[in-house]
Design an enzyme around this catalytic site. Structure first.
Site, PDB file in Angstrom:
ATOM      1  N   LYS A   1       0.835  -1.210   0.000  1.00  0.00           N
ATOM      2  CA  LYS A   1       0.000   0.000   0.000  1.00  0.00           C
ATOM      3  C   LYS A   1       0.861   1.249   0.000  1.00  0.00           C
ATOM      4  O   LYS A   1       0.514   2.247  -0.624  1.00  0.00           O
ATOM      5  CB  LYS A   1      -0.952  -0.009   1.191  1.00  0.00           C
TER       6      LYS A   1
ATOM      7  N   LYS B   1     -13.497  -8.304  -9.195  1.00  0.00           N
ATOM      8  CA  LYS B   1     -13.916  -6.968  -9.606  1.00  0.00           C
ATOM      9  C   LYS B   1     -12.886  -6.314 -10.520  1.00  0.00           C
ATOM     10  O   LYS B   1     -13.235  -5.731 -11.535  1.00  0.00           O
ATOM     11  CB  LYS B   1     -14.119  -6.100  -8.366  1.00  0.00           C
TER      12      LYS B   1
ATOM     13  N   LYS C   1     -10.168 -16.276 -12.326  1.00  0.00           N
ATOM     14  CA  LYS C   1     -11.124 -16.197 -11.239  1.00  0.00           C
ATOM     15  C   LYS C   1     -12.007 -14.967 -11.404  1.00  0.00           C
ATOM     16  O   LYS C   1     -11.580 -13.966 -11.972  1.00  0.00           O
ATOM     17  CB  LYS C   1     -10.258 -16.125  -9.974  1.00  0.00           C
TER      18      LYS C   1
END
Ligand code: TRP
Length: 329
Positions: free
Chosen positions: A111, A197, A194
Protein backbone atom coordinates in the site's frame (compact mmCIF):
# COMPACT_ATOMS: atom_id res chain seq x y z
CA UNK A 1 -19.43 -22.45 21.48
CA UNK A 2 -16.38 -21.11 19.67
CA UNK A 3 -16.46 -17.50 18.60
CA UNK A 4 -15.88 -16.38 15.05
CA UNK A 5 -15.30 -12.76 14.06
CA UNK A 6 -14.75 -11.38 10.61
CA UNK A 7 -14.44 -7.98 9.02
CA UNK A 8 -16.03 -7.13 5.73
CA UNK A 9 -14.40 -4.65 3.38
CA UNK A 10 -16.78 -1.74 2.92
CA UNK A 11 -16.94 -1.99 -0.83
CA UNK A 12 -20.43 -3.11 -1.74
CA UNK A 13 -21.71 -4.74 -4.92
CA UNK A 14 -21.09 -8.42 -4.30
CA UNK A 15 -20.49 -10.69 -7.28
CA UNK A 16 -20.97 -14.44 -7.64
CA UNK A 17 -17.35 -15.05 -6.66
CA UNK A 18 -17.97 -13.36 -3.30
CA UNK A 19 -21.29 -15.12 -2.92
CA UNK A 20 -20.04 -18.66 -3.46
CA UNK A 21 -16.85 -17.87 -1.55
CA UNK A 22 -16.90 -15.87 1.65
CA UNK A 23 -20.59 -15.05 1.91
CA UNK A 24 -21.97 -18.59 1.69
CA UNK A 25 -19.29 -19.72 4.14
CA UNK A 26 -20.38 -17.00 6.57
CA UNK A 27 -23.97 -18.15 6.25
CA UNK A 28 -22.94 -21.74 6.95
CA UNK A 29 -20.76 -20.69 9.90
CA UNK A 30 -23.53 -18.84 11.69
CA UNK A 31 -25.21 -22.17 12.40
CA UNK A 32 -22.10 -23.72 13.95
CA UNK A 33 -20.34 -20.89 15.73
CA UNK A 34 -21.09 -17.81 17.67
CA UNK A 35 -20.41 -15.42 14.81
CA UNK A 36 -20.09 -11.68 14.59
CA UNK A 37 -19.50 -9.79 11.39
CA UNK A 38 -18.65 -6.14 11.02
CA UNK A 39 -18.20 -3.64 8.25
CA UNK A 40 -14.62 -2.38 8.50
CA UNK A 41 -15.22 1.29 7.84
CA UNK A 42 -12.38 2.52 10.08
CA UNK A 43 -9.96 0.47 8.06
CA UNK A 44 -11.19 2.22 4.93
CA UNK A 45 -10.04 5.62 6.23
CA UNK A 46 -6.48 4.71 5.27
CA UNK A 47 -7.45 5.87 1.79
CA UNK A 48 -9.47 8.98 2.84
CA UNK A 49 -12.97 8.22 1.46
CA UNK A 50 -15.63 10.93 1.13
CA UNK A 51 -18.04 11.26 4.12
CA UNK A 52 -21.14 10.81 1.97
CA UNK A 53 -19.87 7.45 0.75
CA UNK A 54 -19.34 6.02 4.20
CA UNK A 55 -22.90 5.70 5.54
CA UNK A 56 -24.28 4.60 2.22
CA UNK A 57 -21.74 1.90 1.74
CA UNK A 58 -22.49 0.49 5.21
CA UNK A 59 -26.19 0.26 4.31
CA UNK A 60 -25.42 -1.21 0.91
CA UNK A 61 -23.33 -3.94 2.45
CA UNK A 62 -25.83 -4.70 5.17
CA UNK A 63 -28.59 -5.08 2.59
CA UNK A 64 -26.45 -7.43 0.53
CA UNK A 65 -25.38 -9.66 3.42
CA UNK A 66 -28.89 -9.90 4.82
CA UNK A 67 -30.21 -10.76 1.36
CA UNK A 68 -27.62 -13.53 1.11
CA UNK A 69 -28.84 -15.10 4.33
CA UNK A 70 -26.89 -13.63 7.23
CA UNK A 71 -29.32 -13.81 10.11
CA UNK A 72 -28.56 -11.02 12.60
CA UNK A 73 -30.36 -12.97 15.33
CA UNK A 74 -27.70 -15.67 15.03
CA UNK A 75 -24.81 -13.59 13.81
CA UNK A 76 -24.94 -9.95 14.87
CA UNK A 77 -23.63 -7.67 12.16
CA UNK A 78 -22.32 -4.24 13.07
CA UNK A 79 -20.47 -1.25 11.76
CA UNK A 80 -16.93 -1.08 13.12
CA UNK A 81 -17.07 2.66 13.87
CA UNK A 82 -20.16 2.17 16.08
CA UNK A 83 -18.12 0.32 18.70
CA UNK A 84 -15.57 2.72 20.16
CA UNK A 85 -14.24 0.13 22.65
CA UNK A 86 -12.16 -1.20 19.78
CA UNK A 87 -10.06 1.96 19.83
CA UNK A 88 -9.05 1.54 23.43
CA UNK A 89 -7.74 -1.93 22.78
CA UNK A 90 -6.08 -0.66 19.58
CA UNK A 91 -4.14 1.82 21.71
CA UNK A 92 -2.99 -0.82 24.19
CA UNK A 93 -1.96 -3.21 21.42
CA UNK A 94 -0.03 -0.44 19.66
CA UNK A 95 2.02 0.10 22.80
CA UNK A 96 3.25 -3.49 22.57
CA UNK A 97 3.89 -3.56 18.84
CA UNK A 98 7.17 -2.52 17.29
CA UNK A 99 7.72 -0.24 14.33
CA UNK A 100 10.02 -2.77 12.70
CA UNK A 101 7.50 -5.58 12.70
CA UNK A 102 4.75 -3.35 11.32
CA UNK A 103 7.02 -2.08 8.56
CA UNK A 104 7.75 -5.65 7.50
CA UNK A 105 4.09 -6.47 6.79
CA UNK A 106 3.74 -7.06 3.04
CA UNK A 107 0.33 -5.41 2.72
CA UNK A 108 1.78 -2.27 4.31
CA UNK A 109 4.70 -2.26 1.91
CA UNK A 110 2.36 -2.77 -1.04
CA UNK A 111 0.00 0.00 0.00
CA UNK A 112 2.89 2.34 0.72
CA UNK A 113 4.08 1.71 -2.81
CA UNK A 114 0.61 2.28 -4.25
CA UNK A 115 -0.07 5.51 -2.33
CA UNK A 116 3.38 7.04 -1.71
CA UNK A 117 1.85 10.42 -0.85
CA UNK A 118 -0.30 8.97 1.90
CA UNK A 119 1.77 6.56 3.97
CA UNK A 120 -0.09 7.37 7.18
CA UNK A 121 0.18 5.86 10.65
CA UNK A 122 -3.20 4.17 10.20
CA UNK A 123 -1.83 2.25 7.28
CA UNK A 124 1.13 1.17 9.36
CA UNK A 125 -1.03 0.10 12.29
CA UNK A 126 -3.66 -1.63 10.18
CA UNK A 127 -2.68 -4.99 11.71
CA UNK A 128 -3.11 -3.80 15.30
CA UNK A 129 -6.55 -2.39 14.50
CA UNK A 130 -7.44 -5.70 12.91
CA UNK A 131 -6.12 -7.47 16.00
CA UNK A 132 -8.30 -5.25 18.20
CA UNK A 133 -11.34 -6.05 16.03
CA UNK A 134 -11.00 -9.70 16.90
CA UNK A 135 -9.33 -9.75 20.31
CA UNK A 136 -11.95 -7.42 21.79
CA UNK A 137 -14.36 -10.35 21.49
CA UNK A 138 -11.75 -12.89 22.49
CA UNK A 139 -12.65 -14.81 19.35
CA UNK A 140 -11.15 -18.17 18.42
CA UNK A 141 -11.47 -18.20 14.68
CA UNK A 142 -11.26 -15.71 11.84
CA UNK A 143 -12.43 -16.59 8.34
CA UNK A 144 -9.84 -15.07 6.04
CA UNK A 145 -8.20 -15.55 2.69
CA UNK A 146 -4.53 -16.27 2.09
CA UNK A 147 -3.81 -12.54 1.69
CA UNK A 148 -4.54 -12.00 5.38
CA UNK A 149 -2.06 -14.55 6.69
CA UNK A 150 0.48 -12.01 7.87
CA UNK A 151 -2.17 -9.86 9.53
CA UNK A 152 -3.33 -12.98 11.36
CA UNK A 153 0.24 -13.66 12.48
CA UNK A 154 0.40 -10.14 13.88
CA UNK A 155 -2.93 -10.68 15.62
CA UNK A 156 -1.65 -13.80 17.35
CA UNK A 157 1.55 -11.99 18.24
CA UNK A 158 -0.52 -9.21 19.86
CA UNK A 159 -2.46 -11.79 21.88
CA UNK A 160 0.64 -13.73 22.89
CA UNK A 161 2.60 -10.64 23.81
CA UNK A 162 -0.17 -9.23 25.97
CA UNK A 163 -0.52 -12.57 27.74
CA UNK A 164 3.25 -12.76 28.27
CA UNK A 165 3.71 -9.21 29.53
CA UNK A 166 1.00 -9.61 32.16
CA UNK A 167 1.61 -13.28 32.84
CA UNK A 168 -1.98 -14.28 32.23
CA UNK A 169 -3.74 -16.49 29.67
CA UNK A 170 -6.25 -13.85 28.71
CA UNK A 171 -6.51 -13.65 24.93
CA UNK A 172 -6.95 -16.83 22.88
CA UNK A 173 -4.71 -16.84 19.80
CA UNK A 174 -7.23 -16.62 16.94
CA UNK A 175 -6.83 -19.25 14.27
CA UNK A 176 -7.26 -18.77 10.53
CA UNK A 177 -10.37 -20.36 9.24
CA UNK A 178 -9.79 -21.12 5.58
CA UNK A 179 -13.20 -21.22 4.02
CA UNK A 180 -11.49 -21.25 0.64
CA UNK A 181 -10.57 -24.88 1.17
CA UNK A 182 -14.23 -25.84 0.87
CA UNK A 183 -15.68 -22.83 -0.92
CA UNK A 184 -16.36 -22.99 -4.62
CA UNK A 185 -14.03 -20.97 -6.78
CA UNK A 186 -16.03 -19.13 -9.38
CA UNK A 187 -14.15 -18.60 -12.64
CA UNK A 188 -14.28 -15.47 -14.76
CA UNK A 189 -16.47 -15.27 -17.85
CA UNK A 190 -13.56 -14.11 -19.97
CA UNK A 191 -11.72 -17.41 -19.85
CA UNK A 192 -9.34 -16.06 -17.21
CA UNK A 193 -8.77 -17.59 -13.80
CA UNK A 194 -11.12 -16.20 -11.24
CA UNK A 195 -14.14 -13.89 -10.99
CA UNK A 196 -12.93 -10.60 -9.56
CA UNK A 197 -13.92 -6.97 -9.61
CA UNK A 198 -10.60 -5.75 -10.91
CA UNK A 199 -10.76 -8.37 -13.64
CA UNK A 200 -14.03 -6.89 -14.94
CA UNK A 201 -15.46 -10.36 -15.54
CA UNK A 202 -18.16 -10.44 -12.88
CA UNK A 203 -21.81 -11.24 -12.57
CA UNK A 204 -23.09 -9.07 -9.74
CA UNK A 205 -25.90 -9.99 -7.37
CA UNK A 206 -27.57 -6.75 -8.47
CA UNK A 207 -27.43 -7.58 -12.19
CA UNK A 208 -30.85 -7.92 -13.79
CA UNK A 209 -31.83 -11.07 -15.72
CA UNK A 210 -31.07 -9.52 -19.08
CA UNK A 211 -27.60 -8.44 -18.02
CA UNK A 212 -26.82 -11.89 -16.64
CA UNK A 213 -27.93 -13.57 -19.86
CA UNK A 214 -25.94 -11.13 -21.95
CA UNK A 215 -22.78 -11.65 -19.88
CA UNK A 216 -23.04 -15.43 -20.03
CA UNK A 217 -23.76 -15.50 -23.77
CA UNK A 218 -20.64 -13.39 -24.33
CA UNK A 219 -18.39 -15.79 -22.40
CA UNK A 220 -15.28 -16.86 -24.29
CA UNK A 221 -15.36 -20.25 -26.06
CA UNK A 222 -13.42 -22.06 -28.81
CA UNK A 223 -14.24 -24.08 -31.94
CA UNK A 224 -15.86 -26.89 -30.03
CA UNK A 225 -14.83 -30.45 -29.18
CA UNK A 226 -12.66 -31.98 -31.92
CA UNK A 227 -12.16 -35.53 -30.67
CA UNK A 228 -14.30 -37.74 -28.45
CA UNK A 229 -13.45 -37.74 -24.75
CA UNK A 230 -10.77 -35.05 -25.06
CA UNK A 231 -9.64 -32.87 -22.22
CA UNK A 232 -11.38 -29.53 -22.05
CA UNK A 233 -9.34 -26.34 -22.50
CA UNK A 234 -9.54 -23.88 -19.61
CA UNK A 235 -12.15 -21.56 -21.14
CA UNK A 236 -14.53 -24.47 -21.63
CA UNK A 237 -13.74 -26.09 -18.30
CA UNK A 238 -14.69 -22.75 -16.74
CA UNK A 239 -18.14 -22.99 -18.31
CA UNK A 240 -18.50 -26.47 -16.89
CA UNK A 241 -17.51 -25.12 -13.50
CA UNK A 242 -20.42 -22.68 -13.76
CA UNK A 243 -22.64 -25.60 -14.60
CA UNK A 244 -21.39 -27.44 -11.55
CA UNK A 245 -22.07 -24.41 -9.37
CA UNK A 246 -25.44 -23.43 -10.74
CA UNK A 247 -27.08 -26.52 -12.23
CA UNK A 248 -28.17 -29.99 -11.14
CA UNK A 249 -25.80 -32.98 -11.41
CA UNK A 250 -28.05 -34.41 -14.12
CA UNK A 251 -27.66 -31.32 -16.23
CA UNK A 252 -23.92 -31.40 -15.74
CA UNK A 253 -23.78 -35.00 -16.84
CA UNK A 254 -25.95 -34.26 -19.87
CA UNK A 255 -23.55 -31.60 -21.16
CA UNK A 256 -20.50 -33.60 -20.15
CA UNK A 257 -21.71 -36.45 -22.37
CA UNK A 258 -22.38 -34.01 -25.20
CA UNK A 259 -18.81 -32.77 -24.90
CA UNK A 260 -17.47 -36.30 -24.88
CA UNK A 261 -19.33 -37.37 -28.03
CA UNK A 262 -18.58 -34.05 -29.75
CA UNK A 263 -22.20 -32.97 -30.12
CA UNK A 264 -22.01 -30.09 -27.68
CA UNK A 265 -23.29 -26.71 -28.84
CA UNK A 266 -21.93 -23.91 -26.74
CA UNK A 267 -25.06 -21.83 -27.32
CA UNK A 268 -27.15 -24.48 -25.55
CA UNK A 269 -24.64 -24.79 -22.75
CA UNK A 270 -24.58 -21.04 -22.19
CA UNK A 271 -28.36 -20.77 -22.26
CA UNK A 272 -28.56 -23.42 -19.57
CA UNK A 273 -25.95 -21.67 -17.42
CA UNK A 274 -27.63 -18.30 -17.89
CA UNK A 275 -31.05 -19.59 -16.82
CA UNK A 276 -29.65 -21.41 -13.80
CA UNK A 277 -27.69 -18.33 -12.71
CA UNK A 278 -30.73 -16.14 -13.17
CA UNK A 279 -32.62 -18.50 -10.89
CA UNK A 280 -29.98 -18.07 -8.22
CA UNK A 281 -29.40 -14.35 -8.55
CA UNK A 282 -32.95 -13.05 -9.13
CA UNK A 283 -34.36 -13.88 -5.68
CA UNK A 284 -31.25 -12.45 -3.99
CA UNK A 285 -31.43 -9.31 -6.11
CA UNK A 286 -35.08 -8.85 -5.15
CA UNK A 287 -34.19 -9.20 -1.48
CA UNK A 288 -31.34 -6.70 -1.83
CA UNK A 289 -33.79 -4.22 -3.35
CA UNK A 290 -36.29 -4.87 -0.58
CA UNK A 291 -33.71 -4.38 2.18
CA UNK A 292 -32.13 -1.37 0.48
CA UNK A 293 -35.45 0.45 0.48
CA UNK A 294 -35.99 -0.30 4.16
CA UNK A 295 -33.37 1.91 5.79
CA UNK A 296 -35.29 1.79 9.08
CA UNK A 297 -34.75 -1.94 9.26
CA UNK A 298 -31.11 -1.69 8.15
CA UNK A 299 -30.40 0.91 10.80
CA UNK A 300 -32.13 -1.25 13.41
CA UNK A 301 -30.03 -4.28 12.49
CA UNK A 302 -26.87 -2.17 12.68
CA UNK A 303 -27.87 -0.71 16.02
CA UNK A 304 -28.68 -4.08 17.56
CA UNK A 305 -25.44 -5.46 16.18
CA UNK A 306 -23.51 -2.56 17.66
CA UNK A 307 -25.18 -2.98 21.06
CA UNK A 308 -24.24 -6.64 21.09
CA UNK A 309 -20.66 -6.01 19.99
CA UNK A 310 -20.23 -3.12 22.40
CA UNK A 311 -21.26 -5.28 25.31
CA UNK A 312 -18.94 -8.07 24.27
CA UNK A 313 -16.04 -5.63 23.82
CA UNK A 314 -16.77 -3.76 27.06
CA UNK A 315 -16.50 -7.00 29.04
CA UNK A 316 -13.08 -7.65 27.55
CA UNK A 317 -11.91 -4.06 28.02
CA UNK A 318 -12.94 -4.03 31.66
CA UNK A 319 -10.72 -7.04 32.23
CA UNK A 320 -7.93 -5.55 30.15
CA UNK A 321 -8.01 -2.31 32.14
CA UNK A 322 -7.77 -4.24 35.38
CA UNK A 323 -4.92 -6.38 34.05
CA UNK A 324 -2.97 -3.32 32.92
CA UNK A 325 -3.60 -1.58 36.25
CA UNK A 326 -6.14 1.04 35.28
CA UNK A 327 -9.22 1.91 37.21
CA UNK A 328 -12.58 0.38 36.34
CA UNK A 329 -15.70 2.17 37.48
N1 TRP B 1 -8.23 -7.03 6.51
C1 TRP B 1 -9.48 -7.61 6.07
C2 TRP B 1 -9.54 -7.54 4.54
O1 TRP B 1 -8.82 -6.78 3.92
C3 TRP B 1 -10.66 -6.91 6.64
C4 TRP B 1 -10.66 -6.96 8.14
C5 TRP B 1 -10.50 -5.94 8.99
C6 TRP B 1 -10.80 -8.13 8.92
N2 TRP B 1 -10.55 -6.37 10.26
C7 TRP B 1 -10.73 -7.70 10.27
C8 TRP B 1 -10.97 -9.47 8.61
C9 TRP B 1 -10.81 -8.62 11.31
C10 TRP B 1 -11.06 -10.39 9.65
C11 TRP B 1 -10.98 -9.95 10.98
O2 TRP B 1 -10.33 -8.26 3.95
Amino acid sequence: MEKVVSGIRPTGNLHLGNYFGAVKSFVAMQAQYQCMFFIADWHSLTTHPKPENIQNSARTILAEYLACGIDPQKAPIYVQSDVKETLELYLYLNMNTYLGELERVTTFKEKARKQPDNVNAGLLTYPTLMAADVLQHRAHKVPVGKDQEQNMEMMRKCARRFNNIYGIEFFPEPQNFYFNATALKVPGLDGSGKMGKSEGNCIYLRDDDKTIRKKVMKAVTDNGPQEPNSQRPEVIENLFTFLKIASTPDTYQYFDEKWNDCTLRYGDLKKQIAEDLVNIVAPIREKIEEYSSNTTLLDKVAKEGADHARQSAAETLNEVRKIIGFRVY
